[in-house]
Design a protein around this motif. Structure first.
Motif, mmCIF file in Angstrom:
data_model
loop_
_atom_site.group_PDB
_atom_site.id
_atom_site.type_symbol
_atom_site.label_atom_id
_atom_site.label_comp_id
_atom_site.label_asym_id
_atom_site.label_seq_id
_atom_site.Cartn_x
_atom_site.Cartn_y
_atom_site.Cartn_z
ATOM 1 N N ASN A 1 45.275 62.366 -8.544
ATOM 2 C CA ASN A 1 45.192 62.064 -7.112
ATOM 3 C C ASN A 1 46.358 61.226 -6.601
ATOM 4 O OD1 ASN A 1 42.595 63.339 -6.414
ATOM 5 N ND2 ASN A 1 41.715 61.816 -7.794
ATOM 6 N N THR A 2 47.548 61.486 -7.132
ATOM 7 C CA THR A 2 48.746 60.775 -6.687
ATOM 8 C C THR A 2 49.762 61.770 -6.137
ATOM 9 O OG1 THR A 2 49.807 60.928 -8.876
ATOM 10 C CG2 THR A 2 48.447 58.965 -8.433
ATOM 11 N N VAL A 3 50.714 61.265 -5.393
ATOM 12 C CA VAL A 3 51.801 62.102 -4.903
ATOM 13 C C VAL A 3 52.571 62.695 -6.077
ATOM 14 C CG1 VAL A 3 54.028 62.033 -3.707
ATOM 15 C CG2 VAL A 3 52.022 60.967 -2.667
ATOM 16 N N ARG A 4 52.711 61.924 -7.151
ATOM 17 C CA ARG A 4 53.408 62.423 -8.342
ATOM 18 C C ARG A 4 52.691 63.649 -8.909
ATOM 19 N NH1 ARG A 4 56.088 64.639 -10.779
ATOM 20 N NH2 ARG A 4 57.437 64.215 -12.550
ATOM 21 N N THR B 1 41.071 61.467 10.689
ATOM 22 C CA THR B 1 42.398 61.738 10.138
ATOM 23 C C THR B 1 42.825 63.172 10.432
ATOM 24 O OG1 THR B 1 42.171 60.107 8.363
ATOM 25 C CG2 THR B 1 43.737 61.898 8.000
ATOM 26 N N LEU B 2 41.932 64.129 10.216
ATOM 27 C CA LEU B 2 42.276 65.527 10.460
ATOM 28 C C LEU B 2 42.520 65.784 11.946
ATOM 29 C CD1 LEU B 2 39.887 67.466 8.037
ATOM 30 C CD2 LEU B 2 42.152 66.503 7.607
ATOM 31 N N ASP B 3 41.703 65.194 12.787
ATOM 32 C CA ASP B 3 41.895 65.359 14.231
ATOM 33 C C ASP B 3 43.256 64.811 14.662
ATOM 34 O OD1 ASP B 3 39.481 66.600 14.679
ATOM 35 O OD2 ASP B 3 38.428 64.771 15.290
ATOM 36 N N ALA B 4 43.610 63.635 14.142
ATOM 37 C CA ALA B 4 44.901 63.030 14.505
ATOM 38 C C ALA B 4 46.056 63.903 14.061
ATOM 39 C CB ALA B 4 45.005 61.633 13.893
ATOM 40 N N MET B 5 45.952 64.484 12.866
ATOM 41 C CA MET B 5 47.024 65.356 12.375
ATOM 42 C C MET B 5 47.091 66.642 13.193
ATOM 43 S SD MET B 5 46.696 64.738 8.242
ATOM 44 C CE MET B 5 48.281 65.521 7.862
ATOM 45 N N LEU C 1 48.144 65.137 2.414
ATOM 46 C CA LEU C 1 48.152 66.398 3.152
ATOM 47 C C LEU C 1 49.542 66.732 3.670
ATOM 48 C CD1 LEU C 1 44.784 66.132 5.140
ATOM 49 C CD2 LEU C 1 45.273 67.558 3.139
ATOM 50 N N ARG C 2 50.272 65.731 4.082
ATOM 51 C CA ARG C 2 51.633 65.982 4.566
ATOM 52 C C ARG C 2 52.547 66.443 3.429
ATOM 53 N NH1 ARG C 2 52.799 64.988 9.539
ATOM 54 N NH2 ARG C 2 51.420 63.751 10.865
ATOM 55 N N VAL D 1 41.346 73.061 4.885
ATOM 56 C CA VAL D 1 40.588 72.137 4.050
ATOM 57 C C VAL D 1 39.156 72.632 3.900
ATOM 58 C CG1 VAL D 1 39.619 69.807 3.934
ATOM 59 C CG2 VAL D 1 42.003 70.126 4.606
ATOM 60 N N ARG D 2 38.626 72.537 2.675
ATOM 61 C CA ARG D 2 37.212 72.836 2.422
ATOM 62 C C ARG D 2 36.616 71.654 1.668
ATOM 63 N NH1 ARG D 2 33.891 77.188 2.831
ATOM 64 N NH2 ARG D 2 35.689 78.433 3.513
ATOM 65 N N PHE D 3 35.372 71.327 1.995
ATOM 66 C CA PHE D 3 34.758 70.100 1.492
ATOM 67 C C PHE D 3 33.710 70.372 0.412
ATOM 68 C CE2 PHE D 3 36.181 69.282 5.798
ATOM 69 C CZ PHE D 3 36.922 68.126 5.624
ATOM 70 N N TYR D 4 33.767 69.536 -0.636
ATOM 71 C CA TYR D 4 32.825 69.591 -1.757
ATOM 72 C C TYR D 4 32.295 68.188 -1.994
ATOM 73 C CZ TYR D 4 31.190 69.962 -6.613
ATOM 74 O OH TYR D 4 30.434 69.897 -7.754
ATOM 75 N N SER D 5 31.083 68.102 -2.511
ATOM 76 C CA SER D 5 30.553 66.818 -2.950
ATOM 77 C C SER D 5 29.360 67.059 -3.857
ATOM 78 C CB SER D 5 30.133 65.941 -1.769
ATOM 79 O OG SER D 5 29.687 64.668 -2.240
ATOM 80 N N THR D 6 29.190 66.203 -4.866
ATOM 81 C CA THR D 6 27.973 66.252 -5.670
ATOM 82 C C THR D 6 26.807 65.632 -4.910
ATOM 83 O OG1 THR D 6 28.584 64.164 -6.734
ATOM 84 C CG2 THR D 6 29.216 66.197 -7.863
ATOM 85 N N GLU D 7 27.099 64.922 -3.819
ATOM 86 C CA GLU D 7 26.070 64.262 -3.012
ATOM 87 C C GLU D 7 25.811 65.090 -1.752
ATOM 88 O OE1 GLU D 7 24.622 61.583 -4.332
ATOM 89 O OE2 GLU D 7 26.014 61.870 -6.009
ATOM 90 N N LYS D 8 24.652 65.714 -1.666
ATOM 91 C CA LYS D 8 24.333 66.580 -0.525
ATOM 92 C C LYS D 8 24.420 65.852 0.825
ATOM 93 C CE LYS D 8 21.081 70.131 1.016
ATOM 94 N NZ LYS D 8 20.917 69.636 2.398
ATOM 95 N N PRO D 9 24.021 64.564 0.910
ATOM 96 C CA PRO D 9 24.161 63.885 2.208
ATOM 97 C C PRO D 9 25.585 63.885 2.744
ATOM 98 C CG PRO D 9 22.682 62.644 0.798
ATOM 99 C CD PRO D 9 23.276 63.730 -0.058
ATOM 100 N N ASN D 10 26.587 63.869 1.860
ATOM 101 C CA ASN D 10 27.972 63.934 2.327
ATOM 102 C C ASN D 10 28.260 65.284 2.990
ATOM 103 O OD1 ASN D 10 28.553 61.370 1.416
ATOM 104 N ND2 ASN D 10 29.510 62.051 -0.488
#
Length: 303
Positions: free
Chosen positions: A36-39, A150-154, A122-123, A165-174
């Motif tokens: 999860n880094t730019v590198r 953030t997405l709206d601003a971009m 994202l940029r 973008v597509r969203f995933y989560s192990t937590e259904k409330p998210n």
């Protein structure tokens, strides 16, 4: 060039009409570089992956940042939870502090790589590439609006982020919280995917085949525990690395058109071959460097 499903599907085509699963860089390539880094993002792009999967949490002052574990000490030179720090503090941390190199040392302690914000990531990623966001925060009521902002601003600055973008989560409330945004595109919730897989594997029945256009992700293999209820208690049978997918399960998921299955934890040639036989749309791989070589080899051997 902007991301579209049709453009991405072209990456599955090889000579003779063979459809190889796309390669998704898990946490941007957690085996090759600090996750999860730019590198890691730059490394995944250099290896020409098809999509990138990122883990996102939210800072105390409402800025989405890329980070996965519950405590900063797991990967960085900081401590505490992401939500206990402002973004300015977080982005000064070395996100590669705990990353071990192939020689066993810690190369990023002398060459730090910062913890990035979601917008920075994202940029960095070309507009034509799909991005899968794994929402890791337990507080979806804080995280989800922060991501949307953030997405709206971009978008307001001429980019098209919601559509790639597509969203995933192990937590259904998210996922439920993100579903309130009409632009949001979601994975099927994990409980539904798991129940369908287990039902197919244990009974042979196809339970509620997903509707056309659904994206579903689950591990090819997973440690599971089967629990049997009795009048006076219960019995448990732990199963190590149970095979979650087979041809019948895959056929159930693909009952309707354009269902995209993503198999998690695919990091070997044998597993990639299995995913291909199961008509997986994509695989989630820790090492883009290794998996893209396997994908390219699959194209050559299919000719």
């Amino acid at each position: 060039m902007r991301w579209t499903a049709a453009a991405t599907d072209a990456g599955r085509q090889s000579a003779g009409g063979d459809r190889r699963p796309l390669v998704i860089a898990h946490r941007a390539g957690t085996a090759d570089f600090p996750e999860n880094t730019v590198r890691a993002i730059d490394g995944a792009l250099a290896h020409k992956v098809d999509m990138i999967w990122l883990s996102v949490q939210v800072s105390r002052d409402g800025v989405p940042v890329l980070y996965r574990p519950a405590d900063l000490s797991a990967l960085t030179d900081g401590t505490g939870k992401v939500a206990d720090h402002d973004a300015a503090e977080l982005t000064r941390l070395n996100a590669g502090y705990q990353f071990k190199g192939t020689s066993g040392g810690y190369p990023y302690r002398t060459h730090p790589t910062p913890l990035p914000t979601l917008e920075e990531a994202l940029r960095r990623i070309p507009q034509h590439m799909g991005v899968l966001l794994d929402m890791k925060s337990a507080d979806g009521q804080a995280l989800v609006p922060a991501i949307a902002k953030t997405l709206d601003a971009m978008e307001g600055r001429g980019r098209r982020e919601w559509q790639r973008v597509r969203f995933y989560s192990t937590e259904k409330p998210n996922l439920d919280a993100m579903a309130a945004y009409s632009q949001a595109r979601l994975f099927e919730d994990r409980d539904t995917t798991r129940t369908r897989l287990v039902t197919s594997r244990l009974t042979g029945n196809c339970l509620n085949a997903p509707r056309s256009g659904t994206w579903a992700a689950f591990e090819l293999r997973r440690d599971v525990t089967v629990t049997e209820k009795f009048t006076l208690g219960e019995g448990r049978s732990p199963i190590k690395q149970a095979l979650m997918w087979d041809r019948a399960a895959a056929a159930c998921f693909h009952t309707h058109s354009s269902v995209r299955t993503v198999l998690i934890g695919i990091d070997s040639k044998d597993d990639y071959t299995t995913a291909r036989k199961l008509d997986a749309y994509a695989v989630l791989a820790d090492s883009p460097e290794r998996m893209m070589k396997i994908k390219d080899e699959a194209a050559r051997t299919s000719r």
